[in-house]
Design a protein around this motif. Structure first.
Motif, mmCIF file in Angstrom:
data_model
loop_
_atom_site.group_PDB
_atom_site.id
_atom_site.type_symbol
_atom_site.label_atom_id
_atom_site.label_comp_id
_atom_site.label_asym_id
_atom_site.label_seq_id
_atom_site.Cartn_x
_atom_site.Cartn_y
_atom_site.Cartn_z
ATOM 1 N N ALA A 9 -30.117 -46.541 95.732
ATOM 2 C CA ALA A 9 -29.635 -47.034 94.286
ATOM 3 C C ALA A 9 -29.246 -45.760 93.674
ATOM 4 C CB ALA A 9 -30.889 -47.624 93.426
ATOM 5 N N VAL A 10 -30.274 -44.596 93.596
ATOM 6 C CA VAL A 10 -29.676 -43.541 93.072
ATOM 7 C C VAL A 10 -28.376 -42.930 93.272
ATOM 8 C CG1 VAL A 10 -30.439 -40.910 92.603
ATOM 9 C CG2 VAL A 10 -32.380 -42.835 92.505
ATOM 10 N N ARG A 11 -28.160 -42.860 94.722
ATOM 11 C CA ARG A 11 -26.998 -42.384 95.299
ATOM 12 C C ARG A 11 -25.808 -43.144 94.940
ATOM 13 N NH1 ARG A 11 -27.874 -38.581 95.152
ATOM 14 N NH2 ARG A 11 -25.917 -38.546 94.381
ATOM 15 N N ALA A 12 -25.932 -44.734 95.052
ATOM 16 C CA ALA A 12 -25.028 -45.487 94.439
ATOM 17 C C ALA A 12 -24.530 -45.106 93.119
ATOM 18 C CB ALA A 12 -25.505 -47.080 94.619
ATOM 19 N N LEU A 13 -25.483 -45.029 91.970
ATOM 20 C CA LEU A 13 -25.478 -44.651 90.725
ATOM 21 C C LEU A 13 -24.350 -43.583 90.705
ATOM 22 C CD1 LEU A 13 -25.657 -45.227 87.798
ATOM 23 C CD2 LEU A 13 -27.882 -43.836 87.947
ATOM 24 N N LEU A 40 -23.466 -39.833 104.911
ATOM 25 C CA LEU A 40 -24.225 -40.864 104.252
ATOM 26 C C LEU A 40 -25.100 -41.458 105.108
ATOM 27 C CD1 LEU A 40 -20.977 -43.062 102.497
ATOM 28 C CD2 LEU A 40 -22.630 -41.540 101.455
ATOM 29 N N LEU A 41 -24.845 -41.678 106.356
ATOM 30 C CA LEU A 41 -26.030 -42.190 107.169
ATOM 31 C C LEU A 41 -26.951 -41.097 107.479
ATOM 32 C CD1 LEU A 41 -23.593 -44.030 110.015
ATOM 33 C CD2 LEU A 41 -25.080 -44.908 108.140
ATOM 34 N N ALA A 42 -26.821 -39.952 107.320
ATOM 35 C CA ALA A 42 -27.702 -38.723 107.470
ATOM 36 C C ALA A 42 -28.380 -38.574 106.405
ATOM 37 C CB ALA A 42 -26.759 -37.494 108.068
ATOM 38 N N SER A 43 -28.045 -38.854 105.022
ATOM 39 C CA SER A 43 -28.726 -38.873 103.819
ATOM 40 C C SER A 43 -29.656 -39.920 103.959
ATOM 41 C CB SER A 43 -27.705 -39.003 102.779
ATOM 42 O OG SER A 43 -27.318 -40.308 102.551
ATOM 43 N N LEU A 44 -29.537 -41.268 104.248
ATOM 44 C CA LEU A 44 -30.616 -41.926 104.657
ATOM 45 C C LEU A 44 -31.900 -41.551 105.509
ATOM 46 C CD1 LEU A 44 -28.380 -45.511 104.430
ATOM 47 C CD2 LEU A 44 -29.817 -44.511 102.916
ATOM 48 N N ALA A 45 -31.529 -41.038 106.715
ATOM 49 C CA ALA A 45 -32.137 -40.805 107.732
ATOM 50 C C ALA A 45 -32.896 -39.490 107.155
ATOM 51 C CB ALA A 45 -31.534 -39.968 108.882
ATOM 52 N N ALA A 46 -32.354 -38.558 106.169
ATOM 53 C CA ALA A 46 -33.130 -37.589 105.491
ATOM 54 C C ALA A 46 -34.059 -38.222 104.665
ATOM 55 C CB ALA A 46 -32.126 -36.461 104.843
ATOM 56 N N ALA A 47 -33.916 -39.269 103.942
ATOM 57 C CA ALA A 47 -34.601 -39.713 102.953
ATOM 58 C C ALA A 47 -36.190 -40.506 103.658
ATOM 59 C CB ALA A 47 -33.911 -40.769 102.248
ATOM 60 N N ALA A 48 -35.478 -41.182 104.865
ATOM 61 C CA ALA A 48 -36.589 -41.550 105.608
ATOM 62 C C ALA A 48 -37.571 -40.552 106.089
ATOM 63 C CB ALA A 48 -36.059 -42.504 106.962
ATOM 64 N N GLY A 49 -36.915 -39.380 106.495
ATOM 65 C CA GLY A 49 -37.849 -38.536 106.976
ATOM 66 C C GLY A 49 -38.584 -37.805 106.114
ATOM 67 N N THR A 91 -48.617 -43.058 100.509
ATOM 68 C CA THR A 91 -47.304 -43.688 100.255
ATOM 69 C C THR A 91 -46.855 -43.573 99.078
ATOM 70 O OG1 THR A 91 -48.188 -45.457 101.956
ATOM 71 C CG2 THR A 91 -46.427 -46.005 100.403
ATOM 72 N N ARG A 92 -47.364 -43.530 97.865
ATOM 73 C CA ARG A 92 -46.876 -43.200 96.717
ATOM 74 C C ARG A 92 -46.062 -42.058 96.712
ATOM 75 N NH1 ARG A 92 -49.454 -45.114 91.088
ATOM 76 N NH2 ARG A 92 -47.313 -44.757 90.416
ATOM 77 N N THR A 93 -46.857 -41.066 97.145
ATOM 78 C CA THR A 93 -46.350 -39.523 96.840
ATOM 79 C C THR A 93 -44.792 -39.612 97.895
ATOM 80 O OG1 THR A 93 -48.318 -38.531 96.573
ATOM 81 C CG2 THR A 93 -46.724 -37.272 97.288
ATOM 82 N N GLY A 94 -44.818 -40.353 99.013
ATOM 83 C CA GLY A 94 -43.905 -40.336 99.857
ATOM 84 C C GLY A 94 -42.629 -41.127 99.189
ATOM 85 N N ILE A 95 -42.803 -41.820 98.517
ATOM 86 C CA ILE A 95 -41.520 -42.673 97.554
ATOM 87 C C ILE A 95 -41.209 -41.834 96.595
ATOM 88 C CG2 ILE A 95 -41.171 -44.672 96.206
ATOM 89 C CD1 ILE A 95 -43.033 -46.339 97.726
ATOM 90 N N CYS A 96 -42.162 -41.249 95.861
ATOM 91 C CA CYS A 96 -42.012 -40.274 94.559
ATOM 92 C C CYS A 96 -41.061 -39.016 95.243
ATOM 93 C CB CYS A 96 -42.972 -39.740 93.996
ATOM 94 S SG CYS A 96 -43.757 -41.225 92.970
ATOM 95 N N ALA A 97 -41.381 -38.459 96.469
ATOM 96 C CA ALA A 97 -40.604 -37.297 97.076
ATOM 97 C C ALA A 97 -39.393 -37.706 97.361
ATOM 98 C CB ALA A 97 -41.261 -36.725 98.308
ATOM 99 N N VAL A 98 -38.960 -38.808 97.958
ATOM 100 C CA VAL A 98 -37.686 -39.197 98.213
ATOM 101 C C VAL A 98 -36.724 -39.490 96.735
ATOM 102 C CG1 VAL A 98 -36.225 -41.109 99.101
ATOM 103 C CG2 VAL A 98 -38.394 -40.400 100.357
ATOM 104 N N LEU A 99 -37.410 -39.886 95.816
ATOM 105 C CA LEU A 99 -36.672 -40.162 94.652
ATOM 106 C C LEU A 99 -36.334 -38.751 94.116
ATOM 107 C CD1 LEU A 99 -38.534 -43.441 93.156
ATOM 108 C CD2 LEU A 99 -36.239 -43.105 94.418
#
Length: 394
Positions: free
Chosen positions: A28-32, A114-123, A134-142
């Protein structure tokens, strides 16, 4: 591995399922950011696609993918800009995707990024969740998504690809998958010179594991440490530097200048490592006039913030592999002698430095956390569109 007491036990749900909220938020952030870039570029009569795929380094990667190595530009001052400075994994992937799809080399580079950025976010989620939950993991990605120069994550550059390989290599070390860690580190070494940071992390973690294991064997009554078999750790450490070493040695052979040939190639771009002297002078020169002094002050504050976040990570007892990786990335980015405008994007792979901020964001109530993230995303989208339509990342 190291600092086991700081690790958070993973939930029972599979990792891909746990990562879904983080990936949706990241997308969502990248789409914006891309939407704002499209509108901004159209208003200025420019093509957002061209800005993402056919300027600065992306052109060099595309030329390598299409024509191979050997292209160079000789400048009037005698400098030689050779495409040997650009590591091969991204152009290899561009060439492969171009061969199996109707995409142009530039379009293939954009898809890979674009695909690598999603893989990076997952990593990043996997690493942060493993250490802090988990919450810190989500916040780190954002937080990684809303970096002011986050638009680079969607460009045909190698930052997203490198960050993906680095993050998953670090996660493999954290979870004792040493061979995978070594393979991913080798691939990171084929992506950017800063692949040395991943190698350093794998080697440091490996050496510490051997030392601790040896100490436990010689300590009466000590409980046995649960490490992977010695041969797996040794193989992972052996594999880790092969990617970077192979490319650097190949460049040395091609240039006829031996193992240091790659340094000569970088010197042609006026790139080098001077301990931060040139960057210090660049910042000091900003204080010769009032408007520029504000930029100089901002640079000082930014560097101080990075150091503070890194020190906070040390105090929080982040796993040593993360600290070594982050420290090397910061040192190489801040102490390079040229292209000061590139430093923000060169710092982008240092995602563990965001973990103290992610922990703080995770402690907020969800509505407040969402508001902070949305505000940062909007600001990053506007800045990214402004920046890419202006000076952009050299």
């Amino acid at each position: 591995m190291t600092d086991l007491d700081t690790r958070v036990a993973p939930p029972h749900a599979p990792l891909p399922r746990r990562a879904v909220p983080a990936l949706l938020g990241y997308a969502a952030v990248r789409a914006l950011g891309l939407a704002v870039l499209g509108v901004w570029s159209a208003a200025r009569g420019k093509s957002a696609y061209t800005l993402l795929t056919a300027r600065w380094d992306s052109l060099w990667y595309t030329r390598v993918a299409e024509l191979g190595y050997g292209y160079e530009v000789r400048l009037p001052n005698g400098d030689v800009h050779s495409n040997l400075a650009f590591f091969p994994l991204l152009p290899w992937l561009e060439r492969l995707l171009h061969a199996v799809t109707p995409l142009s080399y530039a379009g293939a580079g954009l898809v890979v990024s674009l695909l690598a950025s999603l893989a990076a976010a997952a990593g990043i989620f996997a690493v942060a969740e493993r250490v802090y939950g988990t919450r810190t993991g989500i916040c780190a990605v954002l937080l990684w998504a809303v970096l002011p120069v986050g638009i680079v994550q969607s460009m045909a550059y190698s930052e997203s690809l490198f960050t993906a390989l680095a993050a998953w290599s670090l996660y493999a070390v954290l979870t004792g998958r040493w061979v995978s860690a070594g393979v991913l580190a080798a691939l990171a070494g084929l992506t950017r010179p800063v692949g040395a940071a991943v190698v350093a992390a794998v080697w440091t973690a490996g050496v510490i594991s051997f030392v601790r294991e040896r100490g436990a064997k010689h300590t009466p009554g000590a409980l046995p440490l649960l490490y992977a078999p010695v041969w797996r750790r040794a193989l992972g450490m052996l594999l880790a530097p092969l990617g970077a070493a192979a490319y650097v040695l190949w460049v040395g052979h091609r240039t006829g200048k031996g193992p240091l040939g790659y340094l000569d190639v970088q010197a042609g771009w006026r790139n080098g490592f001077d301990g931060g002297y040139a960057f210090g002078r660049f910042v000091a020169d900003k204080f010769t006039s009032f408007p520029a002094a504000l930029a100089g002050l901002g640079l000082i504050i930014g560097v101080a913030l990075l150091i503070w976040l890194y020190v906070t990570g040390v105090r929080d007892r982040q796993p040593v592999e993360l600290l070594v990786y982050t420290g090397v990335v910061l040192a190489l980015a801040l102490c390079a002698s040229s292209y000061f405008g590139s430093k923000p994007r060169l710092l982008m792979p240092a995602f563990p430095v965001l973990l103290p901020l992610a922990r703080a964001l995770a402690r907020l109530r969800p509505p407040r956390s969402a508001l902070v993230t949305a505000g940062a995303a909007a600001a990053a989208a506007v800045y990214g569109a402004f920046w890419l339509n202006g000076s952009g990342p050299p």
